[in-house]
Every structure is written in structure tokens, then in C-alpha cells.
Design an enzyme around this catalytic site. Sequence first.
Site, PDB file in Angstrom:
ATOM      1  N   ASP A  36       3.390   1.337   2.939  1.00 27.22           N
ATOM      2  CA  ASP A  36       3.684   0.424   3.331  1.00 27.22           C
ATOM      3  C   ASP A  36       3.297  -0.757   4.214  1.00 27.22           C
ATOM      4  OD1 ASP A  36       6.285   1.287   1.965  1.00 27.22           O
ATOM      5  OD2 ASP A  36       7.217   1.851   3.640  1.00 27.22           O
ATOM      6  N   LYS A  80       0.311  -3.439   0.258  1.00 23.53           N
ATOM      7  CA  LYS A  80      -0.748  -2.515  -0.521  1.00 23.53           C
ATOM      8  C   LYS A  80      -0.280  -4.009  -1.731  1.00 23.53           C
ATOM      9  CE  LYS A  80       0.242   1.380  -0.944  1.00 23.53           C
ATOM     10  NZ  LYS A  80       1.371   1.378   1.609  1.00 23.53           N
ATOM     11  N   GLY A  89       7.302   1.523  -3.159  1.00 22.39           N
ATOM     12  CA  GLY A  89       7.835   0.364  -3.308  1.00 22.39           C
ATOM     13  C   GLY A  89       6.941  -1.183  -2.436  1.00 22.39           C
ATOM     14  N   HIS A  90       5.942  -1.320  -3.738  1.00 21.01           N
ATOM     15  CA  HIS A  90       5.185  -2.431  -3.281  1.00 21.01           C
ATOM     16  C   HIS A  90       5.852  -4.240  -3.496  1.00 21.01           C
ATOM     17  CE1 HIS A  90       1.937   0.829  -4.878  1.00 21.01           C
ATOM     18  NE2 HIS A  90       3.087   0.914  -3.454  1.00 21.01           N
ATOM     19  N   GLN A  97       1.401   5.215  -1.048  1.00 16.28           N
ATOM     20  CA  GLN A  97       1.700   5.636  -0.010  1.00 16.28           C
ATOM     21  C   GLN A  97       0.694   5.644   0.865  1.00 16.28           C
ATOM     22  OE1 GLN A  97       2.512   7.897  -3.069  1.00 16.28           O
ATOM     23  NE2 GLN A  97       4.497   6.825  -2.718  1.00 16.28           N
TER      24      GLN A  97
HETATM   25  P1  GDP Z   1       3.752  -1.261  -0.017  1.00 18.30           P
HETATM   26  O1  GDP Z   1       4.500  -0.967  -0.607  1.00 18.30           O
HETATM   27  O2  GDP Z   1       1.979  -0.785   1.056  1.00 18.30           O
HETATM   28  O3  GDP Z   1       3.125  -2.389  -0.510  1.00 18.30           O
HETATM   29  O4  GDP Z   1       4.298  -2.085   1.859  1.00 18.30           O
HETATM   30  P2  GDP Z   1       5.725  -3.037   1.798  1.00 18.30           P
HETATM   31  O5  GDP Z   1       5.879  -3.797   0.062  1.00 18.30           O
HETATM   32  O6  GDP Z   1       6.959  -1.865   0.857  1.00 18.30           O
HETATM   33  O7  GDP Z   1       6.309  -3.240   2.718  1.00 18.30           O
HETATM   34  C1  GDP Z   1       5.152  -4.515   3.659  1.00 18.30           C
HETATM   35  C2  GDP Z   1       6.206  -5.219   3.668  1.00 18.30           C
HETATM   36  O8  GDP Z   1       5.684  -6.544   4.353  1.00 18.30           O
HETATM   37  C3  GDP Z   1       6.613  -5.974   2.337  1.00 18.30           C
HETATM   38  O9  GDP Z   1       8.018  -6.477   2.518  1.00 18.30           O
HETATM   39  C4  GDP Z   1       6.109  -7.590   2.376  1.00 18.30           C
HETATM   40  O10 GDP Z   1       6.628  -8.761   1.513  1.00 18.30           O
HETATM   41  C5  GDP Z   1       5.550  -8.013   3.846  1.00 18.30           C
HETATM   42  N1  GDP Z   1       4.641  -8.426   4.483  1.00 18.30           N
HETATM   43  C6  GDP Z   1       3.067  -8.069   3.539  1.00 18.30           C
HETATM   44  N2  GDP Z   1       2.348  -8.680   4.707  1.00 18.30           N
HETATM   45  C7  GDP Z   1       2.646  -9.890   5.594  1.00 18.30           C
HETATM   46  C8  GDP Z   1       1.644 -10.160   7.020  1.00 18.30           C
HETATM   47  O11 GDP Z   1       0.544 -10.456   6.963  1.00 18.30           O
HETATM   48  N3  GDP Z   1       3.290 -10.800   7.066  1.00 18.30           N
HETATM   49  C9  GDP Z   1       4.248 -10.589   6.670  1.00 18.30           C
HETATM   50  N4  GDP Z   1       5.013 -10.690   7.987  1.00 18.30           N
HETATM   51  N5  GDP Z   1       5.021  -9.625   6.418  1.00 18.30           N
HETATM   52  C10 GDP Z   1       4.261  -9.194   5.375  1.00 18.30           C
HETATM   53  P1  IMO Z   2       4.319   2.881  -0.557  1.00 15.67           P
HETATM   54  O1  IMO Z   2       3.368   3.043  -1.706  1.00 15.67           O
HETATM   55  C1  IMO Z   2       6.686   4.540   3.034  1.00 15.67           C
HETATM   56  C2  IMO Z   2       7.224   8.882   2.721  1.00 15.67           C
HETATM   57  C3  IMO Z   2       9.003   9.673   2.771  1.00 15.67           C
HETATM   58  C4  IMO Z   2       8.525  10.376   3.234  1.00 15.67           C
HETATM   59  C5  IMO Z   2       7.637  10.961   2.300  1.00 15.67           C
HETATM   60  C6  IMO Z   2       7.823  11.935   1.341  1.00 15.67           C
HETATM   61  O2  IMO Z   2       5.457   2.133  -1.077  1.00 15.67           O
HETATM   62  O3  IMO Z   2       3.793   2.976   0.483  1.00 15.67           O
HETATM   63  P2  IMO Z   2       8.501  11.318  -1.312  1.00 15.67           P
HETATM   64  O4  IMO Z   2       9.881  10.714  -1.296  1.00 15.67           O
HETATM   65  O5  IMO Z   2       7.057  11.290  -1.911  1.00 15.67           O
HETATM   66  O6  IMO Z   2       9.032  13.060  -1.023  1.00 15.67           O
HETATM   67  O7  IMO Z   2       8.605  11.153   0.286  1.00 15.67           O
HETATM   68  O8  IMO Z   2       6.579  10.288   2.397  1.00 15.67           O
HETATM   69  N1  IMO Z   2       6.981   7.984   1.256  1.00 15.67           N
HETATM   70  C7  IMO Z   2       6.941   6.668   2.102  1.00 15.67           C
HETATM   71  N2  IMO Z   2       6.334   6.485   2.667  1.00 15.67           N
HETATM   72  N3  IMO Z   2       5.683   4.148   1.865  1.00 15.67           N
HETATM   73  C8  IMO Z   2       5.756   5.047   0.551  1.00 15.67           C
HETATM   74  O9  IMO Z   2       5.193   4.674  -0.606  1.00 15.67           O
HETATM   75  C9  IMO Z   2       6.252   6.266   0.244  1.00 15.67           C
HETATM   76  N4  IMO Z   2       6.176   6.901  -0.539  1.00 15.67           N
HETATM   77  C10 IMO Z   2       7.004   7.967  -0.191  1.00 15.67           C
HETATM   78  O10 IMO Z   2       9.118   8.358   3.459  1.00 15.67           O
HETATM   79  O11 IMO Z   2       8.610  10.300   4.629  1.00 15.67           O
HETATM   80 MG    MG Z   3       5.828   0.511   0.330  1.00 17.61          MG
END
Ligand code: GDP
Ligand code: IMO
Ligand code: MG
Length: 430
Positions: free
Chosen positions: A22, A25, A49-50, A231
Site C-alpha cells: 500500500d 504503487k 488493491g492499487h 504487496q
Molecule cells: P498500492 O497498493 O501500493 O497501490 O497503494 P494503495 O492504493 O493500496 O494505497 C495507497 C493510498 O494512498 C491510496 O488511497 C492512494 O490514493 C493514496 N495516495 C497515494 N499517493 C498519495 C500521496 O502522495 N498522498 C496522499 N495523501 N495519498 C496518496
Molecule cells: P498491495 O499490492 C498490504 C497482507 C495481508 C496479510 C498478508 C497475507 O495493495 O500493496 P494474503 O492475502 O496474501 O494471504 O495476506 O499480507 N497483504 C497486503 N497488505 N497491501 C497488499 O497489497 C497486501 N496483500 C497482502 O493483509 O497481512
Molecule cells: Mg494496496
Amino acid sequence: MEAHFNFFNMKVDILLGLQWGDEGKGKIVDALTPEYDLIARFQGGPNAGHTIEFNNKRYILHLIPSGIFHDEKLNLIGNGVVLDPAVFRDEINNLGIPVEEIKKRLLISNRAHLILPGHRFLDAVYESSKGDAKIGSTLRGIGPAYTDKAGRIGLRAGDIMRSDFETMYKKIMDIHLKIAEIYHHNYSISSFEKGWFEGIELLRNFKLINSEYFVNKLLKENKTILAEGAQGTMLDIDFGSYPFVTSSNTISAGAFTGLGIPPSKAGEIFGIFKAYCTRVGSGPFPTELHDDTGDFLRKRGAEYGSTTGRPRRCGWLDLPALKYAIMINGVTRLFIMKSDVLSGLQTIKVCTSYKVNGVETEEVPLWYQGEIVPVYSEFAGWENNLSEIHDYNNLPENLKHYIEFIENQTGVPVTLISLGPNRNQTIFRR
Ligand code: GDP
Ligand code: IMO
Ligand code: MG
């Protein structure tokens, strides 16, 4: 978009998370897509979840690579990914792009393993059997699907074209039923199966290819590829905080096995990290904050899981873990995310070493060897609203100092600064 990096080198650039996932990416892959011909996911599955935001709309992708919103660009679900047809169907139907158009932009490796209805069920069975030691899995069937891949009984995307596909499916489903019996669970798969088979039908209309030939051909033709990690390094099956990890290699090495490209083709390795840390699910988190500052970060950063909606645990930046991730991945450029979330804090802390059983170390220990106490350095914060800043020189001095401290500590340049969720809230810096 102006070319910010040396993209034209017949190499594969890899973007991956350096923390517990998270990191942001999705946002950055989307922002960089104009620079590439192909965006390729190489591991993980719908546990990811991107999030991508543009034109006042927010999209969360689980299986589909984050380059999908750009026409004329190709996206690939690589062989290292585990693909759930039911999730695939839902995602395709909710993208807001006509299916015929998605078909032009999206390719799928024949060798990508399928997540079966039984895998989702078994994920829940295994997790509930763990008592107090639950991993906090997203319960998307990831672990059991990779287990069957390694156990050599898995089904692959290319298998859906076989005339005996249903027989193959039934055979493995019988095995899943037997395992469920051992755990005394009543196995009701029918609720999972309907959407799954609809997803299989949809998949049959997509381009299933031997993608290892395809990506190597693109490289020969001087085309550019960005590999999109899921991840983060601290969730890697080998180097993460085992057993509180996911079931794939999330590190740069995973891109080679997950796409079928040789390591000699590695280009830039973009390491992406938050200006603080978060983690969803269980497992060690030395800099976790259980106080008002932790709540502040969660609220200000909207730190709730993109896949499960769970509140993310929040804490200060962990430099020993960041340096470890940079080492394992061979990171060439750092991208810092969400510094805007820290605005308004008077003091910002960074963990620079750990005390493990009273002994100071900068090495990430094998978790649970002992009590890990973070040793902190303190930095003065900044008050400014950063959301409209587009030039590095206009950043508050204290933030520049924070970024330059990280560069000095890691020896890797920070060449991208993200200051908001929107595509445009991104500063590139050479
Ligand atoms: P990912 O899994 O690495 O793609 O990241 P996620 O989408 O799960 O979580 C990142 C969260 O932070 C999302 O809600 C994005 O919209 C938000 N986000 C990304 N970059 C920034 C930033 O620079 N500032 C803020 N405030 N939010 C951001
Ligand atoms: P992105 O790509 C954050 C965590 C789960 C759990 C562990 C194992 O959005 O960054 P799994 O479902 O793989 O058996 O879970 O890894 N986890 C993540 N945490 N971002 C993710 O993906 C994750 N994918 C799995 O919360 O602790
Ligand atoms: Mg994510």
C-alpha cells in the site's frame, strides 16, 4: 509527459513496494505509463488493491495492471500472478472501459495459475485454524493457490482451452473437499462456483498468450516495459516477516521468474515507500504507534485497506527495514509517497536502529528473536499544505531536510515525491 528517466534501454524497469504494501504503487505506475509500451504484473493476485485517481474519479485495481487507463498501451497479467476468474470478471465489468477496448489493452499469460473456489475456502479454513497466530490474510485464496502451484496440482489460465478442463477442475476440487473434511468444515462451494465459471467464460474471450516469448520479443524490438509489483518487500515469502507474509516473491527477483525475462535485462529498480509506515494484518511492526499520532496518520492518510477496508496500523518510518529492502531489491531510485500526510506534525520521528534484547543493531533481525525497541532520530515538522506544490524547490525546508536525510542514509536518490492521491500531485526530480 516529458521523459524523466533513461527509459530507452531495452531493459525492464521494475517498480515495487519497500514496506508492507500500500505504498502507492498503483498511483505511480499509472503516472509513469505514458513512458512505457507494456505494464506487467509479475506476482500476487487479488490480495492487491492499487488505487488510481484522476478526473475526480477513484479506481481500485486488484488483478489488472495499473496501466489500463491509457489507450494505446499494453498490460500483461504475467505467469507469476495467481488469477481468480470471478474477481477478474467483476473488475472488467466495473472499470468503466468497454470490454472490447479492454481486450485490446490486456494480455494474460497462459502460465498464470488460477485461484479456484476451493482456494478461497481453504484460505479461510487455514486462517481460522491458526487461533491466536492469524496472518490477517485478505482471504482471497492466494496462499492455497500458490501451494497447489508448488505442489504441482494447480490449474493454469491456458488450461481453460483444454477439452478436459472440467474434469481437471473436478479432480482438484475433490482434493480441496477432502482437506476441508480434515478440518471438519462443511464445504459449500456452490456460492463461489457460479461467478467463477462466468469468469472462465469471459477469460476465454481474452488474449491468452505465451507471454515469456512476447516480453522478450518486445525487448528485442526496443520496446519499454514496466514491471508492477504487488504487496511489499516486508511481505516477501523469503525476506519478509515470516510467517506474517504473503505467498510470493514480492522483491525484484520475482519479476524475472514472474515474467520469464533474464536478470541481465533489469533496468531501473524503482523503490516506493511512504514517508511513514503502515501495515494491514498481523505481524511485527517495530515503529507502530498506538497513540494519537497513529490515529492522526490513519485519519489524515485515509489508511484503510483498499482490498478489505480494514484500518491500517500506522507508525514512523523504519530506516533499517527500508535499507534492508533497498539492499535485497537493488533499488536505483527511491520514490517517497504521502509526505503531505505528515504536514501539521510538530515533530517527526525516524527509526534509525533497533535495540534487540538491549543490543543496538541496524540489521533487521529474524523477527521474534527478542524484543525489538526502535531507536529514533527526531525532525522538525512543517505546517504547509503541500497539495498544490509542483516544484521540489518550493517544498518546505524541513521536508527537503527530511528527504535529504533519507538519501544520505540510504545512498539512493529520491527522484519522485508524491504529495496527494491524484496523478498530477507528483514531483519528478532528477
Ligand atoms: P498500492 O497498493 O501500493 O497501490 O497503494 P494503495 O492504493 O493500496 O494505497 C495507497 C493510498 O494512498 C491510496 O488511497 C492512494 O490514493 C493514496 N495516495 C497515494 N499517493 C498519495 C500521496 O502522495 N498522498 C496522499 N495523501 N495519498 C496518496
Ligand atoms: P498491495 O499490492 C498490504 C497482507 C495481508 C496479510 C498478508 C497475507 O495493495 O500493496 P494474503 O492475502 O496474501 O494471504 O495476506 O499480507 N497483504 C497486503 N497488505 N497491501 C497488499 O497489497 C497486501 N496483500 C497482502 O493483509 O497481512
Ligand atoms: Mg494496496
